[in-house]
Design an enzyme around this catalytic site. Structure first.
Site, mmCIF file in Angstrom:
data_model
loop_
_atom_site.group_PDB
_atom_site.id
_atom_site.type_symbol
_atom_site.label_atom_id
_atom_site.label_comp_id
_atom_site.label_asym_id
_atom_site.label_seq_id
_atom_site.Cartn_x
_atom_site.Cartn_y
_atom_site.Cartn_z
ATOM 1 N N CYS A 50 11.111 2.486 -4.640
ATOM 2 C CA CYS A 50 10.919 3.407 -5.762
ATOM 3 C C CYS A 50 9.905 2.792 -6.726
ATOM 4 C CB CYS A 50 12.234 3.630 -6.510
ATOM 5 S SG CYS A 50 13.497 4.451 -5.517
ATOM 6 N N ALA A 51 9.031 3.617 -7.267
ATOM 7 C CA ALA A 51 8.049 3.129 -8.232
ATOM 8 C C ALA A 51 8.742 2.712 -9.522
ATOM 9 C CB ALA A 51 7.011 4.201 -8.515
#
Length: 136
Positions: A50-51
Site C-alpha cells: 500500500c502506498a
C-alpha cells in the site's frame, strides 16, 4: 454473498449521483470507524503493498472473521471501512470465497481509484484472506 453492512453501502452508493459524493461518503465511513489502538500499529499488522500506511489486526470470535484497521490516509481509512463491511462477521471458512473485486466493482471503486490505490485495496484483500486462512 455480501454482508448486510456492505449491501447498505451499495444501496447508499446507488442514491449518490456522482463519484465525488461517493468519494466523500467513503471518507465519512472511514471517519466513523473506531480508531485502532496505536499499540497495534506494528510491523506484524502492517499491510505491505500500500502506498499509505495501513494496518489490519484480525479478531476471530466464534468462528467468524472480524478485524480492526487503520491508515494514515483518509480515503484509505474509508476503503478499510468498506472492506470491514464486506468481511466483518463472515465465517472464517467463507472469507476466501468472497469475490471482493466483483463486490467493490458494484460500488464503482474499480473505475475511480488510481492504480496505486487499487493495488493497495488488492493488498488489503490479500492480507485479509491470509489472516482468515491462518485462523481456519
Amino acid at each position: 454473498m455480501a454482508t448486510q453492512a456492505f449491501e447498505d453501502i451499495a444501496d447508499t452508493f446507488d442514491f449518490l449521483d456522482d463519484w465525488e459524493e461517493r468519494y466523500r461518503h467513503v471518507i465519512e465511513l472511514g471517519k466513523a470507524m473506531p480508531p485502532m489502538d496505536p499499540a497495534l500499529q506494528v510491523p506484524a499488522t502492517k499491510v505491505e503493498g500500500c502506498a499509505s500506511q495501513v494496518w489490519i489486526m484480525p479478531m476471530i470470535e466464534n468462528g467468524r472473521f472480524d478485524f480492526q484497521g487503520d491508515s494514515d490516509a483518509m480515503i484509505v481509512r474509508g476503503l478499510i471501512a468498506v472492506l470491514h463491511a464486506l468481511y466483518s462477521g463472515v465465517p472464517v471458512a467463507e472469507v476466501g470465497k468472497i469475490d471482493a473485486q466483483a463486490e467493490l466493482a458494484r460500488l464503482g471503486l474499480d473505475e475511480h481509484l488510481s492504480s496505486q490505490r487499487s493495488n493497495g485495496v488488492r493488498a488489503m484483500v490479500q492480507r485479509i484472506r491470509q489472516l482468515s486462512d491462518a485462523a481456519a
